[in-house]
Design a protein around this motif. Structure first.
Motif, PDB file in Angstrom:
ATOM      1  N   GLY A  94     -27.570  31.535  32.066  1.00 22.27           N
ATOM      2  CA  GLY A  94     -28.788  31.222  33.214  1.00 22.27           C
ATOM      3  C   GLY A  94     -28.964  31.713  33.889  1.00 22.27           C
ATOM      4  N   GLU A  95     -29.570  31.254  35.095  1.00 28.25           N
ATOM      5  CA  GLU A  95     -29.427  30.966  36.363  1.00 28.25           C
ATOM      6  C   GLU A  95     -28.813  29.249  36.785  1.00 28.25           C
ATOM      7  OE1 GLU A  95     -30.891  32.849  39.239  1.00 28.25           O
ATOM      8  OE2 GLU A  95     -31.284  34.199  37.620  1.00 28.25           O
ATOM      9  N   LEU A  96     -27.951  29.718  37.958  1.00 29.55           N
ATOM     10  CA  LEU A  96     -27.307  28.827  38.029  1.00 29.55           C
ATOM     11  C   LEU A  96     -26.927  27.807  39.627  1.00 29.55           C
ATOM     12  CD1 LEU A  96     -23.817  27.922  35.621  1.00 29.55           C
ATOM     13  CD2 LEU A  96     -26.334  27.299  35.667  1.00 29.55           C
ATOM     14  N   PRO A  97     -27.676  27.189  40.414  1.00 28.72           N
ATOM     15  CA  PRO A  97     -27.263  27.248  41.661  1.00 28.72           C
ATOM     16  C   PRO A  97     -25.896  27.723  41.906  1.00 28.72           C
ATOM     17  CG  PRO A  97     -28.017  24.634  40.805  1.00 28.72           C
ATOM     18  CD  PRO A  97     -28.449  25.857  40.274  1.00 28.72           C
ATOM     19  N   ALA A  98     -25.689  28.600  42.984  1.00 30.77           N
ATOM     20  CA  ALA A  98     -24.997  29.341  43.386  1.00 30.77           C
ATOM     21  C   ALA A  98     -23.062  27.988  43.481  1.00 30.77           C
ATOM     22  CB  ALA A  98     -24.797  30.206  44.846  1.00 30.77           C
ATOM     23  N   CYS A  99     -23.563  26.885  44.241  1.00 30.38           N
ATOM     24  CA  CYS A  99     -23.546  26.113  44.227  1.00 30.38           C
ATOM     25  C   CYS A  99     -22.260  25.507  43.280  1.00 30.38           C
ATOM     26  CB  CYS A  99     -23.626  25.153  45.438  1.00 30.38           C
ATOM     27  SG  CYS A  99     -25.304  23.968  44.544  1.00 30.38           S
ATOM     28  N   THR A 100     -23.054  25.377  41.891  1.00 30.69           N
ATOM     29  CA  THR A 100     -22.343  25.661  40.458  1.00 30.69           C
ATOM     30  C   THR A 100     -20.992  25.646  40.266  1.00 30.69           C
ATOM     31  OG1 THR A 100     -24.448  24.198  39.947  1.00 30.69           O
ATOM     32  CG2 THR A 100     -22.922  25.055  37.957  1.00 30.69           C
ATOM     33  N   VAL A 101     -21.133  27.458  40.285  1.00 30.56           N
ATOM     34  CA  VAL A 101     -20.282  28.371  39.769  1.00 30.56           C
ATOM     35  C   VAL A 101     -18.674  27.771  40.284  1.00 30.56           C
ATOM     36  CG1 VAL A 101     -19.223  30.638  40.122  1.00 30.56           C
ATOM     37  CG2 VAL A 101     -21.527  30.218  39.719  1.00 30.56           C
ATOM     38  N   ARG A 113     -17.964  25.982  26.229  1.00 31.31           N
ATOM     39  CA  ARG A 113     -18.843  25.041  26.050  1.00 31.31           C
ATOM     40  C   ARG A 113     -19.334  23.673  26.398  1.00 31.31           C
ATOM     41  NH1 ARG A 113     -22.840  28.393  21.833  1.00 31.31           N
ATOM     42  NH2 ARG A 113     -22.244  29.746  22.533  1.00 31.31           N
ATOM     43  N   SER A 114     -18.011  22.987  25.711  1.00 33.88           N
ATOM     44  CA  SER A 114     -17.871  22.025  26.189  1.00 33.88           C
ATOM     45  C   SER A 114     -16.983  21.866  27.406  1.00 33.88           C
ATOM     46  CB  SER A 114     -16.645  21.175  25.502  1.00 33.88           C
ATOM     47  OG  SER A 114     -16.075  19.670  25.654  1.00 33.88           O
ATOM     48  N   VAL A 115     -16.798  22.693  28.213  1.00 40.64           N
ATOM     49  CA  VAL A 115     -16.335  22.460  29.801  1.00 40.64           C
ATOM     50  C   VAL A 115     -17.416  22.347  30.729  1.00 40.64           C
ATOM     51  CG1 VAL A 115     -15.227  24.067  31.405  1.00 40.64           C
ATOM     52  CG2 VAL A 115     -13.878  23.510  29.683  1.00 40.64           C
ATOM     53  N   VAL A 116     -18.429  23.447  29.881  1.00 42.93           N
ATOM     54  CA  VAL A 116     -20.191  23.284  30.725  1.00 42.93           C
ATOM     55  C   VAL A 116     -20.522  22.209  30.505  1.00 42.93           C
ATOM     56  CG1 VAL A 116     -21.954  24.734  31.026  1.00 42.93           C
ATOM     57  CG2 VAL A 116     -20.005  26.284  31.026  1.00 42.93           C
ATOM     58  N   LYS A 117     -20.675  21.542  29.285  1.00 36.46           N
ATOM     59  CA  LYS A 117     -21.352  20.214  29.251  1.00 36.46           C
ATOM     60  C   LYS A 117     -20.943  19.405  30.373  1.00 36.46           C
ATOM     61  CE  LYS A 117     -23.082  21.766  25.233  1.00 36.46           C
ATOM     62  NZ  LYS A 117     -22.825  21.107  23.233  1.00 36.46           N
ATOM     63  N   SER A 118     -19.291  19.258  30.603  1.00 43.06           N
ATOM     64  CA  SER A 118     -19.122  18.393  31.354  1.00 43.06           C
ATOM     65  C   SER A 118     -18.881  18.157  32.405  1.00 43.06           C
ATOM     66  CB  SER A 118     -17.184  18.445  30.735  1.00 43.06           C
ATOM     67  OG  SER A 118     -16.743  19.528  31.720  1.00 43.06           O
ATOM     68  N   ARG A 119     -18.807  19.307  33.234  1.00 41.02           N
ATOM     69  CA  ARG A 119     -20.047  19.337  34.429  1.00 41.02           C
ATOM     70  C   ARG A 119     -21.313  19.351  35.128  1.00 41.02           C
ATOM     71  NH1 ARG A 119     -14.924  18.558  36.577  1.00 41.02           N
ATOM     72  NH2 ARG A 119     -13.883  19.396  36.086  1.00 41.02           N
ATOM     73  N   GLY A 120     -21.749  18.813  33.839  1.00 42.64           N
ATOM     74  CA  GLY A 120     -23.245  18.938  33.744  1.00 42.64           C
ATOM     75  C   GLY A 120     -24.286  20.120  34.531  1.00 42.64           C
ATOM     76  N   VAL A 121     -23.391  20.946  33.296  1.00 38.54           N
ATOM     77  CA  VAL A 121     -24.546  22.367  33.820  1.00 38.54           C
ATOM     78  C   VAL A 121     -25.219  22.712  32.379  1.00 38.54           C
ATOM     79  CG1 VAL A 121     -24.776  24.953  33.849  1.00 38.54           C
ATOM     80  CG2 VAL A 121     -22.700  23.324  35.227  1.00 38.54           C
ATOM     81  N   ALA A 122     -27.101  22.101  32.282  1.00 33.17           N
ATOM     82  CA  ALA A 122     -27.426  22.376  31.178  1.00 33.17           C
ATOM     83  C   ALA A 122     -27.848  23.598  31.331  1.00 33.17           C
ATOM     84  CB  ALA A 122     -28.565  21.971  32.235  1.00 33.17           C
ATOM     85  N   PHE A 123     -27.762  23.964  29.634  1.00 33.00           N
ATOM     86  CA  PHE A 123     -28.101  25.414  29.544  1.00 33.00           C
ATOM     87  C   PHE A 123     -28.528  25.153  27.993  1.00 33.00           C
ATOM     88  CE2 PHE A 123     -23.173  24.776  27.890  1.00 33.00           C
ATOM     89  CZ  PHE A 123     -23.471  25.077  26.293  1.00 33.00           C
ATOM     90  N   ALA A 124     -28.960  26.650  27.241  1.00 31.28           N
ATOM     91  CA  ALA A 124     -29.545  26.436  25.954  1.00 31.28           C
ATOM     92  C   ALA A 124     -28.191  26.418  25.205  1.00 31.28           C
ATOM     93  CB  ALA A 124     -30.435  27.650  25.920  1.00 31.28           C
ATOM     94  N   ASP A 125     -27.578  26.110  24.298  1.00 30.41           N
ATOM     95  CA  ASP A 125     -26.736  25.876  23.631  1.00 30.41           C
ATOM     96  C   ASP A 125     -26.752  26.460  22.506  1.00 30.41           C
ATOM     97  OD1 ASP A 125     -24.038  26.418  22.877  1.00 30.41           O
ATOM     98  OD2 ASP A 125     -23.514  23.984  22.271  1.00 30.41           O
ATOM     99  N   ARG A 126     -27.386  28.405  22.034  1.00 28.99           N
ATOM    100  CA  ARG A 126     -27.474  28.438  20.841  1.00 28.99           C
ATOM    101  C   ARG A 126     -25.986  28.732  20.193  1.00 28.99           C
ATOM    102  NH1 ARG A 126     -29.537  32.535  24.799  1.00 28.99           N
ATOM    103  NH2 ARG A 126     -31.872  31.683  25.443  1.00 28.99           N
ATOM    104  N   PRO A 127     -25.949  28.968  19.098  1.00 33.33           N
ATOM    105  CA  PRO A 127     -25.277  29.427  18.185  1.00 33.33           C
ATOM    106  C   PRO A 127     -24.440  30.368  18.476  1.00 33.33           C
ATOM    107  CG  PRO A 127     -27.017  28.877  16.900  1.00 33.33           C
ATOM    108  CD  PRO A 127     -27.312  28.852  17.897  1.00 33.33           C
ATOM    109  N   LEU A 128     -23.487  30.409  18.268  1.00 37.05           N
ATOM    110  CA  LEU A 128     -22.406  32.020  18.518  1.00 37.05           C
ATOM    111  C   LEU A 128     -22.837  32.416  17.912  1.00 37.05           C
ATOM    112  CD1 LEU A 128     -20.353  32.823  19.880  1.00 37.05           C
ATOM    113  CD2 LEU A 128     -18.686  32.389  19.281  1.00 37.05           C
ATOM    114  N   ARG A 129     -23.095  34.239  17.672  1.00 36.14           N
ATOM    115  CA  ARG A 129     -23.175  35.324  17.163  1.00 36.14           C
ATOM    116  C   ARG A 129     -22.712  36.366  17.660  1.00 36.14           C
ATOM    117  NH1 ARG A 129     -29.960  35.748  16.785  1.00 36.14           N
ATOM    118  NH2 ARG A 129     -29.296  37.752  14.986  1.00 36.14           N
ATOM    119  N   PRO A 130     -21.237  36.582  17.350  1.00 35.24           N
ATOM    120  CA  PRO A 130     -20.278  37.229  17.553  1.00 35.24           C
ATOM    121  C   PRO A 130     -20.561  38.911  17.788  1.00 35.24           C
ATOM    122  CG  PRO A 130     -18.965  36.165  16.674  1.00 35.24           C
ATOM    123  CD  PRO A 130     -20.467  35.694  16.005  1.00 35.24           C
TER     124      PRO A 130
END
Length: 195
Positions: free
Chosen positions: A56-63, A114-131
């Motif tokens: 989703g929308e993240l502060p650009a400084c998070t990237v 998803r683990s990497v993103v969470k470890s960096r403190g980035v909050a996001f809606a962790d929805r089930p993967l539907r390839p």
């Protein structure tokens, strides 16, 4: 009253991208449907992707915080085979192509992302993967065309291709009337950390 300026944001997701030849096979299969249903909002072929995590929308400084750990994660995962296969709809409005191949390897990579993103403190809606790969969206009241197209390409099976790169992607979604456009912020080859 002084309002504080909002920091710039970017809409971000992490994905895999089929190679051009795989996209072109499916695009040929969709040719008649595109011509017959111009009112659908067709995704541009160059934007086709398989989302592993939508941030989703993240502060650009998070990237920048995501770059090194995603590169390391990609290096630790070997390329794996995938193919575009079949089709369906979400809510009768979104037309998609499914996937075949080593879906277990893809799920492991998605879990790592998803683990990497969470470890960096980035909050996001962790929805089930539907390839899936999103192809088009119907406007309200125009769902029958999407369902008919999905039935028409249900038996499609594309050539197998190796998933070889992990992509960090930005989009302009929600920013004015222009169509959604995607751009790679960065991409990393899979398996380059193995000796």
């Amino acid at each position: 009253m002084n309002e504080q300026p909002q920091p710039p944001t970017v809409r971000v997701f992490i994905a895999l991208a089929p190679p051009d030849r795989a996209k072109e096979e499916l695009d040929r299969e969709l040719g008649r449907a595109r011509a017959a249903h111009p009112r659908l909002r067709w995704n541009r072929i160059e934007d086709w992707h398989i989302t592993l995590a939508f941030l989703g929308e993240l502060p650009a400084c998070t990237v920048p915080l995501l770059r090194a750990p995603l590169a390391a994660l990609a290096a630790d995962h070997e390329p794996f085979p995938l193919a575009l296969r079949g089709s369906g709809t979400f809510d009768g409005r979104v037309l998609w192509s499914g996937l075949d191949g080593d879906l277990d390897a893809m799920r492991l990579l998605a879990e790592g992302v998803r683990s990497v993103v969470k470890s960096r403190g980035v909050a996001f809606a962790d929805r089930p993967l539907r390839p899936h790969l999103t192809l088009a969206r119907a406007r309200r009241g125009d769902q029958s065309s999407v369902e008919g197209i999905a039935e028409g390409i249900a038996d499609f099976t594309g050539s197998t291709w190796p998933a070889e790169r992990l992509h960090l992607v930005g989009s302009n979604a929600g920013r004015g009337p222009e169509p959604i456009r995607y751009r790679d912020i960065e991409a990393w080859p899979l398996g380059h950390g193995k000796a």
